[in-house]
Design an enzyme around this catalytic site. Structure first.
Site, PDB file in Angstrom:
ATOM      1  N   SER A  13       7.203   6.859  -9.175  1.00 16.09           N
ATOM      2  CA  SER A  13       8.254   5.841  -9.226  1.00 16.09           C
ATOM      3  C   SER A  13       9.268   6.217 -10.302  1.00 16.09           C
ATOM      4  O   SER A  13       9.818   7.318 -10.272  1.00 16.09           O
ATOM      5  CB  SER A  13       7.631   4.460  -9.443  1.00 16.09           C
ATOM      6  OG  SER A  13       8.535   3.431  -9.142  1.00 16.09           O
TER       7      SER A  13
ATOM      8  N   GLU B 193       6.519   1.745   1.345  1.00 18.28           N
ATOM      9  CA  GLU B 193       6.710   1.566  -0.087  1.00 18.28           C
ATOM     10  C   GLU B 193       6.885   0.094  -0.483  1.00 18.28           C
ATOM     11  O   GLU B 193       6.202  -0.413  -1.374  1.00 18.28           O
ATOM     12  CB  GLU B 193       7.940   2.353  -0.550  1.00 18.28           C
ATOM     13  CG  GLU B 193       7.830   3.864  -0.414  1.00 18.28           C
ATOM     14  CD  GLU B 193       7.166   4.523  -1.610  1.00 18.28           C
ATOM     15  OE1 GLU B 193       6.730   3.814  -2.530  1.00 18.28           O
ATOM     16  OE2 GLU B 193       7.070   5.757  -1.614  1.00 18.28           O
TER      17      GLU B 193
ATOM     18  N   HIS C   7       3.676   1.275  -2.101  1.00 15.73           N
ATOM     19  CA  HIS C   7       4.006   1.835  -3.402  1.00 15.73           C
ATOM     20  C   HIS C   7       2.791   1.774  -4.325  1.00 15.73           C
ATOM     21  O   HIS C   7       2.118   0.743  -4.404  1.00 15.73           O
ATOM     22  CB  HIS C   7       5.167   1.020  -3.990  1.00 15.73           C
ATOM     23  CG  HIS C   7       5.913   1.680  -5.096  1.00 15.73           C
ATOM     24  ND1 HIS C   7       6.553   2.894  -4.945  1.00 15.73           N
ATOM     25  CD2 HIS C   7       6.158   1.283  -6.372  1.00 15.73           C
ATOM     26  CE1 HIS C   7       7.155   3.210  -6.078  1.00 15.73           C
ATOM     27  NE2 HIS C   7       6.924   2.255  -6.956  1.00 15.73           N
TER      28      HIS C   7
END
Length: 506
Positions: free
Chosen positions: A187, A314, A410
């Site tokens: 990220s 995600e 995610h």
């Protein structure tokens, strides 16, 4: 000397044996001085040395933030020694093993190296010396201080460079090879990694890079200055070096939270309404001279092997934890597309014919906008610049015992890549206790990271042709028992051709 005591440039530090005794961990080693007082908003300074043997059994304090993450420590006002590293080594008596240095994510605002996802034991058992890093976050690390040329932007990235210099100077003592360092991050930590690939200050400090779910938004200096004015107003201080320095770290954390809350409550506030993130690397022309896409395509990182990965769903995580706005109507979806400059053809390609799945349309589009398309463009840019590039996507999903789906969302890939599936704090991410197929998938992912760090080859074909769809050479991470029909269909990438990257979010 005791195998659990290590000599560093700052002094001796004692670690601990993990379960099984085959790996030694050492926590909370300072790599730079506390970045407060006279050193606040400045480049990281050398850590003061200590006498005797420092205890390395506990993580150091984390950077100022308001987040409370499962299984991780929280920040308390007064915690200042926040620039520390942790090391896991399978060779405490010496050796020249590949080194993996990890930068955590968290929207440049929260998170730490002490999260249970990031325990380095399994990767150390795979033959790596693992280093995890705390660095400045939020305004302390990424806020722009106006009218102060002596105050650099991107201080969090400068902290990461200081940590890499610590690795260069100290990792031999832990059995690592300073000439064989791989960066890794997820990220905002992944975007940090690709920024470091094109920054002069990091040149020569690593030879490979792993970036999982890099996030696209960057800020110009003008956008960053506008954010500073909002935070200063919320803190009740002038947006000047004197005013910002007089505000405590806690005051700036709380002020940033109030600004975020205002964006969340205002559907007319533009792109920040949907998931307000105030901080991002600043394209200041100095510490970060160009955005990574441009710089990589020009060959800035051609000597660094790059492994990229994204998950296929995600943004479902951000929805599940309540981080992003809920969209339930077609007018809301149309406004979302307008606020991000997405055309009708792109929206139509993602829109489900089932009105009940409008939220899924939004989450798929948002996740691909911020993470997936940027990942593919990074792969293509690096290949175009002459670099060796590998691409993967994580597409593992399960049904929980209650029948709800665990998405390929995610952060779900990171416990698998670190080999940390059993910690109960991570069961929300992975859907409960791991199955035998999950464990096999994790072993494969740990092995791919270890192989890439050791040789530059994770085990599949690189993306060789610049300017082509890198997805054709993308490796897919799924458990052996998951049918291929469960994979999420992805619209053609040609639909994204007119969308400019990286995003410059206000």
């Amino acid at each position: 000397m005791d195998d659990d005591v290590f000599e560093t440039t700052g002094g001796a530090v004692r670690g601990f044996r993990v379960a099984g005794g085959d790996v030694v961990g050492v926590r909370g080693i300072p790599y730079a001085a506390p970045p407060f007082g006279a050193d606040r908003f400045r480049e990281p300074r050398p850590a003061p040395p200590w006498s005797g043997v420092r205890d390395g059994t506990e993580f150091g304090p984390i950077a100022p933030q308001s987040a409370e993450l499962p299984g991780a420590p929280t920040w308390s006002p007064g915690d200042e020694d926040v620039l520390t590293v942790n090391v896991w080594t399978p060779a405490p008596g010496g050796g020249r093993l590949p080194v993996l240095v990890w930068f955590h994510g968290g929207a440049y605002t929260f998170g730490s190296s002490a999260q249970p996802d990031f325990d380095g034991t399994a990767l150390a058992r795979a033959g790596l010396v693992v280093v995890t890093v705390n660095y400045r976050l939020g305004f302390e690390g990424f806020g722009h201080v106006p009218e102060a040329p002596e105050v650099p932007d991107n201080r969090g990235l400068s902290d990461q460079i200081a940590a890499l210099r610590w690795v260069r100077d100290n990792i031999r003592a832990f059995g690592g090879d300073p000439d064989d360092v791989t960066l890794a991050g997820q990220s905002s930590g992944a975007t940090s990694v690709v920024c470091l690939m094109v920054m002069d200050g990091a040149r020569g400090l690593f030879r490979r890079a792993i970036a999982h779910s890099p996030v696209s938004p960057f800020q110009t200096r003008d956008l960053a200055a506008a954010t500073t004015r909002e935070i200063a107003a919320a803190a009740g201080c002038p947006a000047t070096p004197e005013g910002l320095t007089a505000a405590t770290p806690q005051a700036l954390v709380e002020a940033a939270d109030r600004v975020v809350d205002a964006y969340r409550k205002d559907p007319g506030s533009g792109s920040r309404h949907y998931d307000p993130s105030l901080f991002a690397p600043v394209l200041d022309g100095d510490t970060l001279p160009a955005d990574p896409l441009t710089a990589l395509a020009a060959g800035a990182g051609r000597d660094v092997d790059l492994l990229l990965c994204h998950t296929t769903e995600e943004y479902w995580l951000l929805d599940a934890v309540g981080s992003c706005a809920k969209l339930t109507t077609e007018p809301q979806l149309a406004r979302f597309a307008h606020d991000f400059g997405l055309d009708e053809d792109l929206l139509d390609a993602y829109r489900s014919p089932d009105p009940a799945l409008l939220a899924d349309t939004y989450l798929a589009l948002y996740g691909d906008l911020l993470f997936v398309e940027f990942t593919h463009r990074l792969a293509e840019a690096h290949a175009a610049g002459g670099g060796r590039t590998y691409l993967a996507r994580f597409d593992r999903r399960r049904d929980r015992a209650d029948g709800t789906a665990v998405r390929a969302w995610h952060c779900a890939d990171i416990p698998f890549a670190f080999g940390n599936l059993d910690d109960e704090h991570l069961h929300f991410l992975v859907g409960g206790a791991p199955t035998p197929e999950d464990r096999a998938l994790s072993r494969r992912m740990v092995g791919a990271w270890a192989a890439f760090a050791a040789t530059g080859d994770p085990g599949w074909a690189p993306t060789r042709e610049a300017g082509t769809d890198a997805g054709r050479t993308s490796h897919v991470w799924t458990p052996d028992d998951q049918p291929a029909t469960d994979r999420r269909p992805v619209p053609p990438r040609a639909l994204w051709a007119e969308v400019a990257f990286p995003l410059l979010c206000p």
